[in-house]
Design a protein around this motif. Structure first.
Motif, mmCIF file in Angstrom:
data_model
loop_
_atom_site.group_PDB
_atom_site.id
_atom_site.type_symbol
_atom_site.label_atom_id
_atom_site.label_comp_id
_atom_site.label_asym_id
_atom_site.label_seq_id
_atom_site.Cartn_x
_atom_site.Cartn_y
_atom_site.Cartn_z
ATOM 1 N N ILE A 44 32.456 17.754 31.448
ATOM 2 C CA ILE A 44 33.601 17.215 30.702
ATOM 3 C C ILE A 44 34.070 18.224 29.654
ATOM 4 C CG2 ILE A 44 34.350 15.411 29.096
ATOM 5 C CD1 ILE A 44 32.433 13.511 30.614
ATOM 6 N N LYS A 45 33.137 18.821 28.945
ATOM 7 C CA LYS A 45 33.493 19.819 27.930
ATOM 8 C C LYS A 45 34.193 21.013 28.555
ATOM 9 C CE LYS A 45 29.843 18.941 24.516
ATOM 10 N NZ LYS A 45 28.635 19.525 23.878
ATOM 11 N N GLU A 46 33.664 21.489 29.675
ATOM 12 C CA GLU A 46 34.248 22.663 30.344
ATOM 13 C C GLU A 46 35.635 22.353 30.898
ATOM 14 O OE1 GLU A 46 31.458 23.910 33.268
ATOM 15 O OE2 GLU A 46 30.000 24.678 31.795
ATOM 16 N N PHE A 47 35.850 21.115 31.344
ATOM 17 C CA PHE A 47 37.147 20.734 31.904
ATOM 18 C C PHE A 47 38.246 20.804 30.846
ATOM 19 C CE2 PHE A 47 40.391 17.533 32.892
ATOM 20 C CZ PHE A 47 40.755 17.918 34.171
ATOM 21 N N PHE A 48 37.923 20.406 29.621
ATOM 22 C CA PHE A 48 38.920 20.385 28.548
ATOM 23 C C PHE A 48 38.950 21.684 27.733
ATOM 24 C CE2 PHE A 48 38.405 15.846 29.364
ATOM 25 C CZ PHE A 48 39.718 15.417 29.356
ATOM 26 N N ALA A 49 38.001 22.573 27.976
ATOM 27 C CA ALA A 49 37.974 23.840 27.240
ATOM 28 C C ALA A 49 39.028 24.801 27.791
ATOM 29 C CB ALA A 49 36.594 24.474 27.327
ATOM 30 N N GLU A 50 39.476 25.690 26.934
ATOM 31 C CA GLU A 50 40.469 26.685 27.357
ATOM 32 C C GLU A 50 39.825 27.679 28.314
ATOM 33 O OE1 GLU A 50 43.318 30.120 25.309
ATOM 34 O OE2 GLU A 50 42.436 28.541 24.070
ATOM 35 N N ASP A 51 40.539 28.005 29.392
ATOM 36 C CA ASP A 51 40.000 28.933 30.390
ATOM 37 C C ASP A 51 39.943 30.351 29.836
ATOM 38 O OD1 ASP A 51 39.694 26.977 32.305
ATOM 39 O OD2 ASP A 51 41.728 27.239 33.085
ATOM 40 N N PHE A 52 38.836 31.023 30.132
ATOM 41 C CA PHE A 52 38.686 32.434 29.767
ATOM 42 C C PHE A 52 38.461 33.196 31.069
ATOM 43 C CE2 PHE A 52 35.938 35.998 28.085
ATOM 44 C CZ PHE A 52 36.962 36.652 27.420
ATOM 45 N N ILE A 53 39.542 33.777 31.578
ATOM 46 C CA ILE A 53 39.512 34.389 32.910
ATOM 47 C C ILE A 53 38.978 35.816 32.842
ATOM 48 C CG2 ILE A 53 40.920 35.052 34.903
ATOM 49 C CD1 ILE A 53 42.870 32.809 34.028
ATOM 50 N N VAL A 54 38.028 36.094 33.727
ATOM 51 C CA VAL A 54 37.455 37.438 33.834
ATOM 52 C C VAL A 54 37.780 37.985 35.221
ATOM 53 C CG1 VAL A 54 35.329 38.788 33.895
ATOM 54 C CG2 VAL A 54 35.594 36.956 32.213
ATOM 55 N N GLU A 55 38.454 39.130 35.270
ATOM 56 C CA GLU A 55 38.786 39.769 36.540
ATOM 57 C C GLU A 55 37.894 40.993 36.733
ATOM 58 O OE1 GLU A 55 42.920 40.657 36.625
ATOM 59 O OE2 GLU A 55 43.548 38.540 36.579
ATOM 60 N N PRO A 56 37.032 40.978 37.771
ATOM 61 C CA PRO A 56 36.118 42.109 38.005
ATOM 62 C C PRO A 56 36.851 43.428 38.185
ATOM 63 C CG PRO A 56 35.522 40.214 39.361
ATOM 64 C CD PRO A 56 36.850 39.901 38.742
ATOM 65 N N GLN A 57 36.312 44.474 37.574
ATOM 66 C CA GLN A 57 36.873 45.813 37.685
ATOM 67 C C GLN A 57 35.783 46.779 38.139
ATOM 68 O OE1 GLN A 57 38.990 46.858 34.088
ATOM 69 N NE2 GLN A 57 39.957 44.843 33.937
ATOM 70 N N VAL A 58 36.135 48.047 38.178
ATOM 71 C CA VAL A 58 35.197 49.040 38.720
ATOM 72 C C VAL A 58 33.976 49.197 37.829
ATOM 73 C CG1 VAL A 58 34.893 51.456 39.412
ATOM 74 C CG2 VAL A 58 37.076 50.293 39.840
ATOM 75 N N GLU A 59 34.205 49.337 36.535
ATOM 76 C CA GLU A 59 33.091 49.599 35.619
ATOM 77 C C GLU A 59 32.901 48.462 34.627
ATOM 78 O OE1 GLU A 59 33.372 53.309 33.634
ATOM 79 O OE2 GLU A 59 33.508 54.503 35.462
#
Length: 378
Positions: A44-59
């Motif tokens: 429930i907490k994660e559903f209402f929390a703001e998304d923090f998007i991580v996009e994998p990169q080379v390093e």
């Protein structure tokens, strides 16, 4: 003149079940309802929390660099980090503004871009904390509310045991026993209500017993210590082991990343790794690793390294004695985390049934009371 019926054991159990249930009904309703909500607290907490998007990169950035960045920008004391298994998830650093703080603050960091996200409290967090306080001490002062919930839990245990006894018919035959496994939905509402109480209570009973037995560990310290004595091990043992370490300034200390690499080599399997860095109190690294392929997401192996990289101690969960394993999973056994999502669903349904029992039980009593009044009038 009619002979008076003897006061049988079954009648005694019925009276115990009835009057204890009526006396504790409101409190048990609150505790069970809040427990139902708290089963999926994290989700429930994660559903209402703001998304923090991580996009994998080379390093990826090193843990050392990320920790230094946190220290420099926010003047934090970085006490540890949790490294997820998935490449598209952020690192969760634990930071403190003051080392004397009991608990720190979780800060999410993108391991590729160094982007920092300090998780802010949402309305869902406030709501779940209210549910937690209701569940644990009824929003009262802890010295008052905690023992009240504890006594209600003891009553709940007695109700569960007496309920099992009363579930069995007077004459135990398969023809009469099998009726307790189903709900007659086509009957009148009184019979349906009786079956909901009797049948659903039976199905949920084993889970409710586990919740009650483990839940008392939070209500009464004496119970927790007594249970630990019976089990032969301490419950909720959060103490760190003590090591006799020599402080030699000439010896090179390994970096955070070197320590983490050694930990992953020692605990060589995929899984989330939680690291506690050395500090003034404990001059060694502490690791907890959760095996992604393990039977339970709540169990972990522990590893301790000194600042030079020497292995001080390894604790494999599967190699512990049974009593220590059981003590270690008291909390997930109570909350339903023990088998992950599957056990959470089972616990949610069991708690939902437990919430309904005071209501259906009171209705059964009320219907019988009205029936008695009609007979008296006649």
């Amino acid at each position: 003149m009619k002979n008076k019926k003897k006061y049988s054991f079954r009648k005694f159990m019925n009276d115990v079940h009835l009057w204890l249930g009526l006396a504790s009904g409101i409190i048990l309703f609150i505790v069970c309802f809040t427990g139902t909500v708290l089963v999926f607290e994290q989700e429930i907490k994660e559903f209402f929390a703001e998304d923090f998007i991580v996009e994998p990169q080379v390093e990826k950035q090193t843990i050392t660099n990320l920790a230094e960045e946190l220290k420099a920008i926010n003047d934090f004391y970085v006490t540890g980090v949790t490294i997820p298994t998935n490449e598209n998830e952020a690192y969760a650093f634990l930071v403190k503004e003051d080392l004397n703080q009991r608990r720190g603050t979780k800060v999410l960091v993108d391991p590729y871009t160094k982007a920092i996200y300090k998780a802010e409290k949402t309305k869902a967090d406030a709501f779940m904390f209210t549910m937690f306080k209701l569940h644990r001490w009824l929003l009262l002062d802890t010295t008052i509310g905690r023992p009240i919930v504890g006594v209600a839990t003891i009553i709940f245990l007695i109700l569960a045991i007496s309920g099992i006894v009363l579930w069995f018919p007077k004459k135990v035959k398969w023809k009469t026993v099998k009726q307790g496994f189903k709900i007659k939905t086509k009957a009148n509402w009184k019979r349906v209500n009786h079956d909901l109480h009797n049948t659903l209570g039976f199905y949920a009973c084993i889970f409710l017993l586990v919740m009650a037995i483990t839940g008392l560990c939070w209500s009464f310290e004496s119970y927790r210590e007594g249970l630990g004595y019976v089990m032969g091990t301490k419950i909720f043992d959060r103490s760190s082991p003590e090591f006799q370490l020599e402080h030699n300034s000439d010896v090179r200390s390994i970096s955070y990343d070197e320590a983490i690499q050694l930990a992953n080599q020692t605990l060589n399997y995929p899984g989330e790794l939680a690291v506690t860095f050395p500090d003034q109190k404990n001059n060694f690294y502490s690791f907890r690793k959760y095996n992604s392929d393990n039977w339970s997401p709540s169990t972990s192996d522990k590893l301790f390294l000194d600042i030079t990289g020497t292995v001080l101690k390894i604790e494999h969960f599967d190699e512990k004695p049974f009593n220590q394993k059981l003590a270690a999973v008291i909390k997930p056994l109570h909350t339903g985390d023990i088998f992950g999502t599957f056990s959470k669903i089972v616990y949610f349904l069991a708690c939902l049934i437990a919430t309904s029992l005071p209501v259906t039980g009171t209705l059964i009593w009320w219907n019988k009371l009205k029936k008695k009044k009609k007979k008296t009038v006649k």
